[in-house]
Design a protein around this motif. Structure first.
Motif, mmCIF file in Angstrom:
data_model
loop_
_atom_site.group_PDB
_atom_site.id
_atom_site.type_symbol
_atom_site.label_atom_id
_atom_site.label_comp_id
_atom_site.label_asym_id
_atom_site.label_seq_id
_atom_site.Cartn_x
_atom_site.Cartn_y
_atom_site.Cartn_z
ATOM 1 N N SER A 249 0.840 -1.190 0.000
ATOM 2 C CA SER A 249 0.000 0.000 0.000
ATOM 3 C C SER A 249 0.879 1.245 0.000
ATOM 4 C CB SER A 249 -0.895 0.005 1.239
ATOM 5 O OG SER A 249 -0.095 0.172 2.404
ATOM 6 N N GLY A 250 0.306 2.380 -0.329
ATOM 7 C CA GLY A 250 1.067 3.636 -0.327
ATOM 8 C C GLY A 250 1.695 3.936 1.018
ATOM 9 N N PRO A 251 0.942 3.881 2.130
ATOM 10 C CA PRO A 251 1.545 4.172 3.439
ATOM 11 C C PRO A 251 2.662 3.209 3.813
ATOM 12 C CG PRO A 251 -0.838 4.354 3.575
ATOM 13 C CD PRO A 251 -0.525 3.771 2.220
ATOM 14 N N ALA A 252 2.500 1.920 3.498
ATOM 15 C CA ALA A 252 3.556 0.949 3.832
ATOM 16 C C ALA A 252 4.802 1.212 2.994
ATOM 17 C CB ALA A 252 3.054 -0.467 3.599
ATOM 18 N N ARG A 253 4.628 1.521 1.713
ATOM 19 C CA ARG A 253 5.786 1.840 0.868
ATOM 20 C C ARG A 253 6.470 3.107 1.376
ATOM 21 N NH1 ARG A 253 7.469 0.497 -4.448
ATOM 22 N NH2 ARG A 253 5.551 -0.726 -4.759
ATOM 23 N N ASP A 254 5.689 4.116 1.728
ATOM 24 C CA ASP A 254 6.278 5.359 2.257
ATOM 25 C C ASP A 254 7.105 5.059 3.506
ATOM 26 O OD1 ASP A 254 5.051 6.781 0.255
ATOM 27 O OD2 ASP A 254 3.419 7.534 1.519
ATOM 28 N N HIS A 255 6.596 4.165 4.331
ATOM 29 C CA HIS A 255 7.337 3.810 5.547
ATOM 30 C C HIS A 255 8.652 3.130 5.208
ATOM 31 C CE1 HIS A 255 8.390 2.311 9.455
ATOM 32 N NE2 HIS A 255 8.429 1.095 8.966
ATOM 33 N N VAL A 256 8.636 2.200 4.258
ATOM 34 C CA VAL A 256 9.878 1.532 3.856
ATOM 35 C C VAL A 256 10.892 2.555 3.354
ATOM 36 C CG1 VAL A 256 10.889 -0.045 2.161
ATOM 37 C CG2 VAL A 256 8.805 -0.703 3.380
ATOM 38 N N VAL A 257 10.445 3.507 2.553
ATOM 39 C CA VAL A 257 11.349 4.543 2.045
ATOM 40 C C VAL A 257 11.922 5.364 3.199
ATOM 41 C CG1 VAL A 257 11.500 6.650 0.665
ATOM 42 C CG2 VAL A 257 10.225 4.675 -0.210
ATOM 43 N N THR A 258 11.063 5.760 4.131
ATOM 44 C CA THR A 258 11.515 6.581 5.261
ATOM 45 C C THR A 258 12.519 5.832 6.113
ATOM 46 O OG1 THR A 258 9.408 7.746 5.306
ATOM 47 C CG2 THR A 258 10.752 7.877 7.282
ATOM 48 N N ARG A 259 12.215 4.558 6.396
ATOM 49 C CA ARG A 259 13.105 3.767 7.239
ATOM 50 C C ARG A 259 14.458 3.528 6.583
ATOM 51 N NH1 ARG A 259 12.561 1.574 12.358
ATOM 52 N NH2 ARG A 259 14.185 0.311 11.433
ATOM 53 N N MET A 260 14.440 3.177 5.303
ATOM 54 C CA MET A 260 15.710 2.898 4.636
ATOM 55 C C MET A 260 16.517 4.174 4.432
ATOM 56 S SD MET A 260 15.286 -0.386 2.146
ATOM 57 C CE MET A 260 17.064 -0.658 2.236
ATOM 58 N N THR A 261 15.844 5.305 4.291
ATOM 59 C CA THR A 261 16.562 6.585 4.237
ATOM 60 C C THR A 261 17.307 6.818 5.539
ATOM 61 O OG1 THR A 261 14.927 7.534 2.728
ATOM 62 C CG2 THR A 261 16.299 9.077 3.963
ATOM 63 N N ARG A 262 16.611 6.572 6.649
ATOM 64 C CA ARG A 262 17.233 6.748 7.958
ATOM 65 C C ARG A 262 18.389 5.759 8.155
ATOM 66 N NH1 ARG A 262 18.735 10.070 11.894
ATOM 67 N NH2 ARG A 262 18.809 9.035 13.923
ATOM 68 N N GLU A 263 18.184 4.523 7.756
ATOM 69 C CA GLU A 263 19.229 3.519 7.910
ATOM 70 C C GLU A 263 20.452 3.857 7.057
ATOM 71 O OE1 GLU A 263 17.414 -0.269 7.194
ATOM 72 O OE2 GLU A 263 15.920 0.075 8.759
ATOM 73 N N ALA A 264 20.221 4.366 5.862
ATOM 74 C CA ALA A 264 21.351 4.772 5.021
ATOM 75 C C ALA A 264 22.168 5.862 5.705
ATOM 76 C CB ALA A 264 20.844 5.256 3.667
ATOM 77 N N GLU A 265 21.483 6.762 6.424
ATOM 78 C CA GLU A 265 22.181 7.846 7.128
ATOM 79 C C GLU A 265 23.021 7.308 8.279
ATOM 80 O OE1 GLU A 265 19.012 10.344 8.389
ATOM 81 O OE2 GLU A 265 18.650 11.214 6.408
ATOM 82 N N VAL A 266 22.462 6.423 9.079
ATOM 83 C CA VAL A 266 23.160 6.010 10.292
ATOM 84 C C VAL A 266 24.129 4.861 10.072
ATOM 85 C CG1 VAL A 266 21.311 6.847 11.785
ATOM 86 C CG2 VAL A 266 21.305 4.464 11.051
ATOM 87 N N LEU A 267 23.950 4.105 8.984
ATOM 88 C CA LEU A 267 24.822 2.958 8.738
ATOM 89 C C LEU A 267 25.843 3.215 7.634
ATOM 90 C CD1 LEU A 267 22.199 0.059 8.811
ATOM 91 C CD2 LEU A 267 23.684 0.836 10.679
ATOM 92 N N GLY A 268 25.747 4.359 6.979
ATOM 93 C CA GLY A 268 26.582 4.609 5.813
ATOM 94 C C GLY A 268 28.055 4.386 6.039
ATOM 95 N N GLU A 269 28.569 4.819 7.182
ATOM 96 C CA GLU A 269 29.999 4.690 7.465
ATOM 97 C C GLU A 269 30.434 3.242 7.614
ATOM 98 O OE1 GLU A 269 30.008 5.034 12.315
ATOM 99 O OE2 GLU A 269 29.916 6.896 11.159
ATOM 100 N N LEU A 270 29.482 2.339 7.859
ATOM 101 C CA LEU A 270 29.807 0.927 8.063
ATOM 102 C C LEU A 270 29.598 0.085 6.804
ATOM 103 C CD1 LEU A 270 28.133 0.514 11.565
ATOM 104 C CD2 LEU A 270 30.559 0.813 11.071
#
Length: 311
Positions: A249-270
């Motif tokens: 669904s749109g809300p679930a996809r939006d959540h996946v995008v938001t979460r992976m954006t955040r994970e890319a920020e905090v895990l990028g150095e690793l």
């Protein structure tokens, strides 16, 4: 304590230590590390998507043959209050207390309770745990959703939670489960296994977080044994599945995008340069192979609940 992972999230090492929650739900005890106007809605959305497994778990507890009359519930690490209000609905005779160190998230809890006409039974307490446990009062159910691992001495903290229970009361400990999966192993570009490598990076970050906590003590993650060490009788363990297949669904996809954006920020150095480039493509809204457009994005996670009863 920083326990917003618990109600948001979720329970992979990424969920726990990337501090993208966390009832679930993640964060500094003072709650000043994040822009809560950004993090609050994300935690709320995540908990709402996971409300099915959380409600299943709560109704399992309510239906146990040994279940006490639940008159008071403590939601430890309540985050934005989605699960707090859910617990108030599952236990309609109970006062439910949202316990969290972050005022902005407690405000969200109060707003949600008002919207759902639960203000008369839902209240909030700003507290740092485990040190403030003694002022929380007694309870028939202590719900600790992905919060215990944010406390340095988990054994001591769980023992304090057990001490809050009335006779016959239950601690519901949400710890463990499985890493969340949102993508196929082979994306069609980059090296297969991106999410597994993100899990490994998150596990390293989680280990570092644990060692930096006050009074940090390494503990074998045998939750049944910890429940027994806290003076409680194990009542059982069950795992509850969130399974949202593609297409999302749109809300679930939006959540996946938001979460992976955040994970890319905090895990990028690793992560190495190739994986970072893959994440850039995945997060590009114009890329046909990115999260915004690809048809195979899904959401699959497993949350484990361990119960202990005070005799």
């Amino acid at each position: 304590m920083s326990s917003h992972a618990g109600h948001g999230h979720h329970d992979s090492h990424s969920d726990r230590d990337a501090h993208v929650h966390t009832h679930g739900p993640g964060a500094a005890g003072a709650g000043t590390e994040f822009d809560w106007n950004v993090m609050g809605p994300m935690l709320e959305q995540e908990a709402e998507l996971n409300s099915g497994p959380y409600e299943e778990a709560a109704r399992w507890i309510a239906a146990l043959p040994t279940a006490p009359e639940v008159r008071r519930v403590l939601d430890i690490g309540s985050g934005p209050g989605v699960v707090t209000c859910l617990l108030a609905e599952v236990f309609p005779e109970a006062e439910v207390v949202a316990v969290d160190p972050t005022p902005a998230l407690l405000e969200r809890t109060e707003d949600r309770a008002r919207r759902l006409s639960l203000s008369g039974r839902v209240r909030t307490v700003e507290a740092e745990l485990p040190q403030d446990a003694d002022r929380l009062g007694e309870a028939d159910l202590v719900w600790a959703g992905n919060s215990l691992h944010h406390m340095g001495d988990q054994r001591a903290a769980l023992t304090r939670f057990a001490g809050l229970l009335r006779p016959g009361g239950t601690v519901a400990l949400l710890e463990g489960g499985l890493p969340t999966r949102r993508l196929p192993r082979d994306l069609g570009f980059g090296r297969p296994g991106l999410e597994a490598r993100m899990d490994a990076a998150s596990a390293a970050r989680f280990d570092r977080m644990r060692t930096e906590l006050p009074d940090a003590r390494r503990e074998t993650e045998d939750w049944r044994a910890l429940i027994e060490a806290a003076g409680l009788t194990p009542q059982g363990t069950r795992t509850f599945l969130l399974d949202l297949p593609a297409p999302l669904s749109g809300p679930a996809r939006d959540h996946v995008v938001t979460r992976m954006t955040r994970e890319a920020e905090v895990l990028g150095e690793l992560l190495d340069a190739e994986d970072r480039a893959v994440l850039d493509r995945l997060l590009d809204p114009e890329d046909p192979a990115g999260l915004h457009r690809r048809p195979d994005v899904h959401l699959l996670s497993a949350r484990t609940v361990h119960l202990g009863r005070r005799d």
